[in-house]
Motif scaffolding. Sequence first.
Motif, short mmCIF file in Angstrom:
data_model
loop_
_atom_site.label_atom_id
_atom_site.label_comp_id
_atom_site.label_asym_id
_atom_site.label_seq_id
_atom_site.Cartn_x
_atom_site.Cartn_y
_atom_site.Cartn_z
N SER A 153 -86.26 -0.30 43.49
CA SER A 153 -85.39 0.40 42.81
C SER A 153 -84.05 -0.06 42.98
O SER A 153 -83.43 -0.24 43.82
CB SER A 153 -85.43 2.05 43.36
N ASN A 154 -83.53 -0.32 41.70
CA ASN A 154 -82.11 -1.11 41.53
C ASN A 154 -81.09 0.09 41.43
O ASN A 154 -79.92 -0.25 40.89
CB ASN A 154 -82.07 -2.20 40.65
N GLU A 155 -81.41 1.28 41.48
CA GLU A 155 -80.45 2.56 41.22
C GLU A 155 -80.51 3.79 41.97
O GLU A 155 -81.73 3.81 42.55
CB GLU A 155 -80.48 2.77 39.67
N ARG A 156 -79.47 4.31 42.36
CA ARG A 156 -79.83 5.77 42.83
C ARG A 156 -80.64 6.63 42.28
O ARG A 156 -80.71 6.68 41.09
CB ARG A 156 -78.50 6.35 43.25
N THR A 167 -87.63 -7.59 38.55
CA THR A 167 -86.36 -6.85 38.01
C THR A 167 -86.79 -6.14 36.50
O THR A 167 -85.94 -5.33 35.85
CB THR A 167 -85.22 -7.69 37.53
N THR A 168 -87.98 -6.23 35.91
CA THR A 168 -88.60 -5.82 34.62
C THR A 168 -88.86 -4.22 34.85
O THR A 168 -89.05 -3.43 34.13
CB THR A 168 -89.46 -6.70 33.91
N ARG A 169 -88.88 -3.70 36.39
CA ARG A 169 -89.55 -2.45 36.59
C ARG A 169 -88.63 -1.78 37.50
O ARG A 169 -89.24 -0.74 38.22
CB ARG A 169 -91.06 -2.54 37.05
N ASP A 170 -87.34 -1.94 37.79
CA ASP A 170 -86.60 -1.51 38.85
C ASP A 170 -85.59 -0.43 38.66
O ASP A 170 -84.86 -0.15 39.32
CB ASP A 170 -86.00 -2.82 39.69
N GLU A 171 -85.49 -0.09 37.26
CA GLU A 171 -84.65 0.86 36.83
C GLU A 171 -85.26 1.97 36.07
O GLU A 171 -86.43 1.73 35.31
CB GLU A 171 -83.67 0.21 35.85
N ASP A 172 -85.02 3.11 35.96
CA ASP A 172 -85.68 4.41 35.40
C ASP A 172 -85.85 4.34 33.73
O ASP A 172 -86.92 4.28 33.62
CB ASP A 172 -84.82 5.74 35.55
N ARG A 173 -84.93 3.38 33.20
CA ARG A 173 -85.36 3.37 31.74
C ARG A 173 -86.40 2.20 31.54
O ARG A 173 -87.07 2.59 30.40
CB ARG A 173 -83.94 2.89 30.91
N GLU A 174 -86.77 1.38 32.20
CA GLU A 174 -87.71 0.45 32.30
C GLU A 174 -88.89 1.23 32.55
O GLU A 174 -90.12 1.02 32.04
CB GLU A 174 -87.58 -0.58 33.17
N ARG A 175 -88.94 2.01 33.75
CA ARG A 175 -90.30 2.73 34.09
C ARG A 175 -90.65 3.79 33.09
O ARG A 175 -91.81 4.11 32.59
CB ARG A 175 -90.10 3.47 35.52
#
Length: 656
Positions: A166-169, A306-314
Amino acid sequence: MLGAHGRVAGTSRGRVFRAALLLLVIVAPGIARAQNVRYVSRLANQNRVGLTVSNHGFLGNNFTSRSPSLEFPLGSGYEHMSRAGLWVGALALDDAGVFTGVSTGLVDAVQGGASASETEYTPLGDAILERSRILNSRVYSPEAISDQDLLCAYTDAVPKGSSGNSNERHRPLGLRVRQNQLSFSLRVADAFVVTRFVVINDGAPLRDAWLGLYAQFASGDKNAYTTWPPSANTGPGSWYYKAHIEYDASRRLFMERYCLGPPYPSGCQASLVPPWAGVRLLGVTPGTLADKRVNWRWWTFAQGDTTRDEDRERYRLMSETQIDDPAGCVQPGQCSPIQLLSVGPFARIEHGDSVSFDVAFVGGEDAATLIANADRAQLAHDIDYHLPSPPPSPRVFIETGTRHVDVWWDDSPESASDPTSPAPGGQDFEGYRVYLGRTPDDLRLVTQADLPDTTGFNTGFERLLAPVPLVRDGITYRYHQRIEGLADGFRHWGAVTSYDTGDPGIESLESGQGQNRFLFVPAASAAEYAGVVVFPNPYRVQARWDAGRAPRDRVLWFAGLPRHAVVRVFTLAGDQVMARTFDGDSYRTENVRGIWTPERNADTGPPTLSGGTFAWDLITYRGQAAATGLYLWTVEDRDGGPTQRGKLLIVKSDHE
């Protein structure tokens, strides 16, 4: 590379009764409460599926121990999933404005890590409540739905920092989740465990919400590994990248099996891990699946992708209409599948409203059996899990000695009532069956007896009634069966079931063997031998009961021990190799993994021994395997009897 990636009987039976509410609110929501509770897990082990569940949106145990993660059949050592968890995505609003959020129970991460550090959910309550519909269960509750309900609650309302892939809080959606695990021991329902997630919105209205189950299936035989978690340097090598996957879109069913490599199926060597496992989406509330879209996505584990490490991508993974092609998972050493099964959209979830979905974790001996079991899970869901109930299995008490076992059981099933039965008062008990076997999943019928009425064999119970009932811990055991001709030193499993009369609408139903399955090892007590006996002696390579096992899973038995003793082994030079204090009233071989450990044998409690037998795992007090050689042993009677002495010979093969 290592990774944490890795017809229901009774539907026509009279009236299908309505039960109380399926879910129980365990505690009121509250962040202050959530921040002061423990992250805990429990094992669903009532039937042939062993699944670890937690109070924080995480399923499986990430291979942190040999306890079942998703083991099928339970007790076999065949593991099928390292981890799974809840994903909820939506368009949300908080003090900072509108955002796209996904709250996750887990993301791609290495095996063996603590699940509490990965999840974005926080427990609401420091326990998992267990209850059962089985009348003589210690956790019986009239509110129970299944033979083993496991209930918990958690929230996503506690902000957390980035973790793992996860690349974000974590940005909370304002969710509270009630989770209920349902397991049935009924034979037609003993190969699936259902998880219901009820998601309540405690925050601002949510739009276009999606519910999903992330799961990393990876099958293998954990008994083949000398160390745990599995690694490329032990046992048969890397656990992962040995998978064949399929997806049945009409059933919303993901399936996985062990496969060493192409061509499929001849290259799979499936005899190493024969069973299949999978997960099926059963239904949603409110509405039906016909009102929603179901997406299925899969990818190969790739920590740091990095293609699945943020909420918008998930969220895009969950919501974009897509059924991936499983045929891409065919290359040996290149496919370690992660699957995501999602359903939605729920157009708007107001504050205080809830949505839910049910999934079933399913096992099968082969693909056809897995599909049949998944269909049974679907039918159970479609009748609100109001499955008919046979009489409960009786409570049992086991005693054992030289080449025999004494099985005692009580008469509590005879007064049980099944609300779905047309019998007067629902009391349709008919008889008992006693089973025994050398493996927990293959018990054979030893004897049965039934009421002298118009059904069955009409044998009556007189031959099983003990002249004097046995009373232990306030329970009266009226029935007794001695089974002889058993091999000393070998593990044996057994169970006593109950069955009913059946009726014109349905055949006779039998209780599940898992309700009281027991494990025992016959061997001599002190009263049966005139002295201590060591067997096998000599110990040549390995005994028949531990053939094919790893060196640390092997056992040499001391039998005929005094009730309280000290067992010692010495070299001929007088150096002490092993010393154990023995208490026949409490010794249960917890320290001998070749006989029983809680992690490896979750289908039973500790084994029943004669009270005069001790298992030595051939490991010295220094933690090393005993070498080939002649040894001296002594047994000191702590109650004042004479000290006994003897010799034993260990002969090992050259490769050990």
